[in-house]
Design an enzyme around this catalytic site. Structure first.
Site, PDB file in Angstrom:
ATOM      1  N   SER A 230      -4.695   0.218   9.297  1.00 31.06           N
ATOM      2  CA  SER A 230      -5.775  -0.925  10.298  1.00 31.06           C
ATOM      3  C   SER A 230      -4.476  -2.287  10.209  1.00 31.06           C
ATOM      4  O   SER A 230      -3.487  -2.273   9.689  1.00 31.06           O
ATOM      5  CB  SER A 230      -6.914  -1.200   9.282  1.00 31.06           C
ATOM      6  OG  SER A 230      -6.883  -2.481   9.353  1.00 31.06           O
ATOM      7  N   TYR A 243      -8.431  -4.025   1.004  1.00 30.37           N
ATOM      8  CA  TYR A 243      -8.564  -2.444   1.921  1.00 30.37           C
ATOM      9  C   TYR A 243      -6.803  -2.471   2.755  1.00 30.37           C
ATOM     10  O   TYR A 243      -6.292  -1.862   3.006  1.00 30.37           O
ATOM     11  CB  TYR A 243      -9.578  -2.449   2.996  1.00 30.37           C
ATOM     12  CG  TYR A 243      -9.507  -1.640   3.826  1.00 30.37           C
ATOM     13  CD1 TYR A 243      -9.722  -0.655   4.035  1.00 30.37           C
ATOM     14  CD2 TYR A 243      -9.037  -2.594   5.040  1.00 30.37           C
ATOM     15  CE1 TYR A 243      -9.742   0.678   4.972  1.00 30.37           C
ATOM     16  CE2 TYR A 243      -9.730  -1.327   6.186  1.00 30.37           C
ATOM     17  CZ  TYR A 243      -9.168   0.040   6.194  1.00 30.37           C
ATOM     18  OH  TYR A 243      -9.216   0.517   7.058  1.00 30.37           O
TER      19      TYR A 243
END
Ligand SMILES: *[C@@H]1O[C@H](CO)[C@@H](O)[C@H](O)[C@H]1NC(C)=O
Length: 429
Positions: A230, A243
């Protein structure tokens, strides 16, 4: 001024062409085209400078000609790189294992790879869940479903044995490390330690465990490893620290692995998707539950400092962001196929609209610009934590009383309040 008219217009024309070209590239930006873009911008600045030094026109024309040629070559090579692979390897007879196929990218990728002829091993958390049922229903008999929680080493080992039994003497061509979670969403101080560990357990340790286990099979086939990571692992998105940190750890792992596996002929790629509507982000019930859990587990003093409304705003902003995410997952599945079948796969694939621009700004703009961009792009928080609101409100009153010139323009007041808050934050640092 008249003397300058003609050169000035030529100058303006040339500059417009160069700047226009650069803008066009920025709009269609992928990381693959970043070097030509930089060359282009550099050339623009160079021409501008040279003109300022009044070089003879002939020299300039020559330079321009060269630049145009260079630009053309760069454009062509960049276009060649972003299109589908010219001479893709055949999918037929190649086995690929994909983790996390219950929903989202995993579900879409498993279906797509099966449809184009791969022998797919799809791991799911829940063999009787919707995702597994759908894969069973829609895919060819080549597809094998395996139940794996990647945080459980015994389950990973079991999947390895099942895969080996099915492959026989054949190696594994591809491992798509897709399984990942984002367990919470919020400021670091408002995130629980279990949130950080939960992300790390799946996104980092789980992926590491699967990769290590399947590496002998991958080396045997001189295959490919792909990680779906990501941009949050490279850039400090607000409220995504748990995250993002796990994806940052994953990125480093994958990048190191790439060097170590080069002599083995195993190629490693990372896919960096923009925001897509996947199973998890649109799981409304989970985020409501998560919000309730957080309210119950935060120390009262902390809740007092930040305020329930602050937490509520964060949750609502995230939900509206998630609801606007792109439902078409094909940029990601296309990137997976390119990474699996291109004769020379890229190190990184930026998948989805806007992600190229995001990386361009992150890589080439000053820190102040890039961090401002992230704050504006992602979550536009309007509320300050409650404790800061109280204090700055008090100071605002004082400053309004002291400042007689103040007109009652609301916008100005807001700006002033923002400034006050910024100063306040500086002080706290
Ligand atoms: C899997 O993907 C299909 C589209 O290819 C979609 O219709 C379906 O809802 C997805 N299933 C799950 C469980 O996410």
């Amino acid at each position: 001024m008249d003397d300058y008219a003609l050169p000035f217009w030529i100058y303006l024309g040339v500059l417009s062409v160069l700047v226009g070209g650069a803008m066009k590239k920025i709009l269609a930006s992928h990381l693959g085209s970043a070097p030509p873009l930089v060359a282009w911008l550099g050339a623009t600045v160079l021409v501008e400078r040279l003109w300022a030094f009044c070089l003879p026109a002939a020299l300039l024309l020559l330079l321009l000609l060269l630049l145009l040629l260079l630009g053309l070559v760069c454009c062509l090579s960049a276009a060649g790189r972003t299109g589908p692979p010219a001479a893709a390897l055949p999918a037929h007879g190649k086995a690929v294992l994909i983790t996390g196929c219950d929903s989202g990218f995993g579900n879409a990728t498993a279906k797509y790879l099966d449809a184009i002829g791969f022998e797919v091993f799809a791991t799911v958390l829940d063999l009787s869940g919707d995702g597994a049922r759908e894969l069973r229903r829609t895919c060819s008999p080549r597809l094998t479903l395996l139940q794996v929680d990647i945080t459980q080493p015994q389950q990973v080992q079991q999947a390895l044995m099942d895969t080996k039994a099915k492959l026989g003497l054949k190696g594994l061509w591809g491992l798509v490390n897709n399984a990942g979670v984002c367990v919470n969403f919020g400021d670091i101080e408002l995130s629980l330690m279990s949130n950080f560990r939960g992300c790390m357990d799946v996104n980092f340790f789980g992926t590491l465990s699967v990769t290590k286990s399947f590496l002998p099979l991958l080396r045997q086939a001189k295959g490919r490893i792909i990680a779906i990571s990501s941009p949050a692992g490279d850039q400090p998105f607000p409220c995504l620290a748990a995250y993002g940190a796990s994806k940052a750890a994953l990125n480093l792992l994958i990048n190191t692995l790439r060097h170590e596996l080069e002599p083995w002929g195993v190629q490693v790629s990372t896919i960096l998707p923009s925001s897509f509507k996947t199973g998890q982000s649109s799981n409304h019930a989970y985020w409501e539950w998560q919000h309730k859990q957080l309210l119950q587990s935060l120390p009262p003093a902390l809740l007092e400092d930040y305020g329930e409304d602050y937490l509520m705003e964060t949750k609502e902003l995230f939900q509206s962001y998630a609801s606007q995410a792109n439902p078409d997952l094909s940029p990601v599945t296309d990137a997976v196929v390119r990474a699996l079948l291109s004769p020379r796969p890229q190190v990184r694939y930026l998948a989805g609209p806007g992600v190229g621009l995001m990386y361009f700004i992150h890589s080439y703009c000053p820190f102040s610009v890039s961090s401002r961009f992230l704050q504006k792009l992602f979550l536009k928080k309007k509320l300050m934590p409650r404790a800061l609101r109280r204090r700055s409100g008090f100071e605002l009153n004082l400053s309004l009383h002291n400042n007689n010139n103040n007109n009652n323009n609301e916008e100005e007041e807001e700006e002033e309040q923002e400034e006050e808050q910024e100063q306040e934050q500086e002080k706290l640092k």
